[in-house]
Scaffold this active site. Sequence first.
Site, mmCIF file in Angstrom:
data_model
loop_
_atom_site.group_PDB
_atom_site.id
_atom_site.type_symbol
_atom_site.label_atom_id
_atom_site.label_comp_id
_atom_site.label_asym_id
_atom_site.label_seq_id
_atom_site.Cartn_x
_atom_site.Cartn_y
_atom_site.Cartn_z
ATOM 1 N N LYS A 287 0.822 -1.211 0.000
ATOM 2 C CA LYS A 287 0.000 0.000 0.000
ATOM 3 C C LYS A 287 0.860 1.267 0.000
ATOM 4 C CE LYS A 287 -2.173 0.700 3.841
ATOM 5 N NZ LYS A 287 -1.516 1.855 4.495
ATOM 6 N N ARG B 88 -10.830 4.308 10.356
ATOM 7 C CA ARG B 88 -10.794 2.910 10.777
ATOM 8 C C ARG B 88 -12.157 2.434 11.268
ATOM 9 N NH1 ARG B 88 -6.395 0.275 8.756
ATOM 10 N NH2 ARG B 88 -4.461 1.361 9.240
ATOM 11 N N ARG C 30 10.267 -10.282 4.231
ATOM 12 C CA ARG C 30 10.668 -8.922 4.602
ATOM 13 C C ARG C 30 11.308 -8.911 5.984
ATOM 14 N NH1 ARG C 30 6.159 -4.235 4.646
ATOM 15 N NH2 ARG C 30 5.774 -5.005 6.767
ATOM 16 N N ARG D 112 12.165 -5.895 11.721
ATOM 17 C CA ARG D 112 10.923 -5.673 12.466
ATOM 18 C C ARG D 112 10.450 -6.987 13.065
ATOM 19 N NH1 ARG D 112 6.717 -2.310 8.841
ATOM 20 N NH2 ARG D 112 5.393 -3.215 10.494
ATOM 21 N N ARG E 167 -2.290 -9.696 12.648
ATOM 22 C CA ARG E 167 -2.366 -8.362 12.023
ATOM 23 C C ARG E 167 -3.297 -8.394 10.821
ATOM 24 N NH1 ARG E 167 3.581 -7.264 10.532
ATOM 25 N NH2 ARG E 167 2.702 -5.410 9.509
#
Length: 368
Positions: free
Chosen positions: A192, A267, A306, A312, A324
């Site tokens: 995104k 949201r 990733r 991360r 998530r």
Amino acid sequence: MITLHDLQFTPFIAEDEITKAIDKISDELNTDLSDKKPLFIGVLNGAFMFVSEVLKRFDYDCEVSFVKLASYEGTETTSSVQELIGLKEDVTDRTVIILEDIVDTGNTIVELLKMFKDKGCKEVRIATLFFKPEAYTKKYTIDYIGIEIPNRFIVGYGLDYDGLGRNLTEVYQLKQNNMTNLVLFGPPGAGKGTQAEVLKQKYNLVHISTGDVFRYNIKNATELGTLAKSYIDKGQLVPDEVTINMLNAEVDKNPDAKGFIFDGFPRTEAQAESLAELLSSKGAEVSAMVALEVDDEVLVNRLLERGKTSGRPDDADEGVIRNRIKVYYNETAILKNYYQKQNKYFGVDGVGDISEITDRLSSVIDKL
């Protein structure tokens, strides 16, 4: 929404807000001019409603006149010469209050001040119902201001569009039909952020990431940032009102934008309603919610890959990744339903090369 000639206008300033602004100006005039027997000068055509309301509220002796500026070409040069029409009173040693419906560039004000001072006025003050500080570049102080507004085209309460709209008791602003405002969604790992940057460049849009906006305000200790941090430090959710005020400030920083990409907001349905109200107040609306659609297994594999280089921790744990993704779908389902009811939801295949996905997104945007 109203239509005047070929243009559409949306509600902007309600009548009660205008009334409060006129009350405020009138109170100030009563305080300052009780012993001066002022001459109020209304500037035609737009100020007639404003003038009548100020006079109703002025408690002391005064006079009133209406003037108009006319232009003609000078005989010795090609420059425009201004002429004052309608003034019959002797203004020598008088206190003159010029009542304007709106001050934007200030060109009319400069001409009027010069003309009245040349006629020997003791003092000249300016009162305006509406003031556009973004457009005003002159050195002269506006003494009495009702409402400060952004630099947008408005009608109503004396202001017109090609002759229509002066009689409206509320103020409307031009609906910006040409704006493209996107709510961009995509699950973690869908790309995104990459597509937001591409679309921003391609369509000359302003990308507003809620996360970036929060970080900027908190880092720079703005009033809103400090307020947001006070909630975060207590482990509480930042109220929607604070978030929408931050977004409003970001939108106002870009008055000439062709549109916005909203990333990370809304949201919830309540937030979607708040965003709709925000854009409506600026004569615009959400054009579409566009969501990148990618199979869960593809997302998990992308994020795990990733995670090997990003450092991360939330990209390295498959359980965290799947949670998530689940949270994303729960949020999206609410908004998908909200925007589907308005025929504004568009799902786009998010698998493929960056250029391929951009082409799919563009095919949706180009039809809005």
